[in-house]
Design a protein around this motif. Structure first.
Motif, PDB file in Angstrom:
ATOM      1  N   LEU A 137      62.193  68.711   7.797  1.00 56.80           N
ATOM      2  CA  LEU A 137      60.769  68.506   7.520  1.00 56.80           C
ATOM      3  C   LEU A 137      60.567  67.762   6.208  1.00 56.80           C
ATOM      4  CD1 LEU A 137      59.403  72.027   8.540  1.00 56.80           C
ATOM      5  CD2 LEU A 137      59.169  69.894   9.842  1.00 56.80           C
TER       6      LEU A 137
ATOM      7  N   LEU B 119      55.000  66.880  12.687  1.00 55.22           N
ATOM      8  CA  LEU B 119      56.228  67.570  12.281  1.00 55.22           C
ATOM      9  C   LEU B 119      56.779  68.410  13.420  1.00 55.22           C
ATOM     10  CD1 LEU B 119      55.053  68.579   8.715  1.00 55.22           C
ATOM     11  CD2 LEU B 119      56.830  66.892   9.266  1.00 55.22           C
TER      12      LEU B 119
ATOM     13  N   ASP C 296      64.903  63.039  15.163  1.00 57.66           N
ATOM     14  CA  ASP C 296      63.591  63.418  14.625  1.00 57.66           C
ATOM     15  C   ASP C 296      62.761  62.162  14.362  1.00 57.66           C
ATOM     16  OD1 ASP C 296      64.583  66.022  14.600  1.00 57.66           O
ATOM     17  OD2 ASP C 296      64.813  66.093  12.411  1.00 57.66           O
TER      18      ASP C 296
END
Length: 120
Positions: A18, A33, A98
């Motif tokens: 994150l 996120l 991600d």
């Protein structure tokens, strides 16, 4: 913030991911996120609370959304550690995935424009 505080806050893989996303992209909303790291909202909120308590990030409410970014008062050495870590992790799993999920989400939904975040 001491080095021990920083590394304790980043000791969980999800929290590190994150923070690296915020290091790279700036302000991101919880939904971005959540989508990027592919975890449920309660888990993301719990990790964000730990990062806030450690003083690494700050949140700003905008209507029903909360945007998060690195805290503006972080010492230069913290930024240096995060930038160095980002450079090392950028093309490694799971951070590479991600980034791809976040970019795909922003392109298909236009979220990058609503948060003022340029995602490339």
């Amino acid at each position: 913030m001491s080095p021990s505080d920083l590394f304790h806050a980043l000791s969980h893989d999800t929290r590190l991911r994150l923070v690296l996303l915020m290091t790279e992209h700036g302000r991101l909303c919880v939904c971005q996120l959540q989508h990027a790291v592919d975890e449920d909202q309660p888990s993301i909120s719990r990790h964000l609370a730990i990062l806030r308590k450690a003083g690494l990030i700050v949140g700003e409410r905008r209507a029903q959304w909360v945007d998060y970014q690195l805290a503006p008062h972080l010492p230069a050495w913290v930024h240096q550690v995060l930038e160095t870590t980002l450079a090392a992790a950028r093309e490694q799993s799971p951070f590479r995935e991600d980034r791809l999920r976040l970019t795909h989400m922003s392109v298909t939904s236009g979220l990058g424009e609503t948060t003022g975040t340029a995602l490339e």
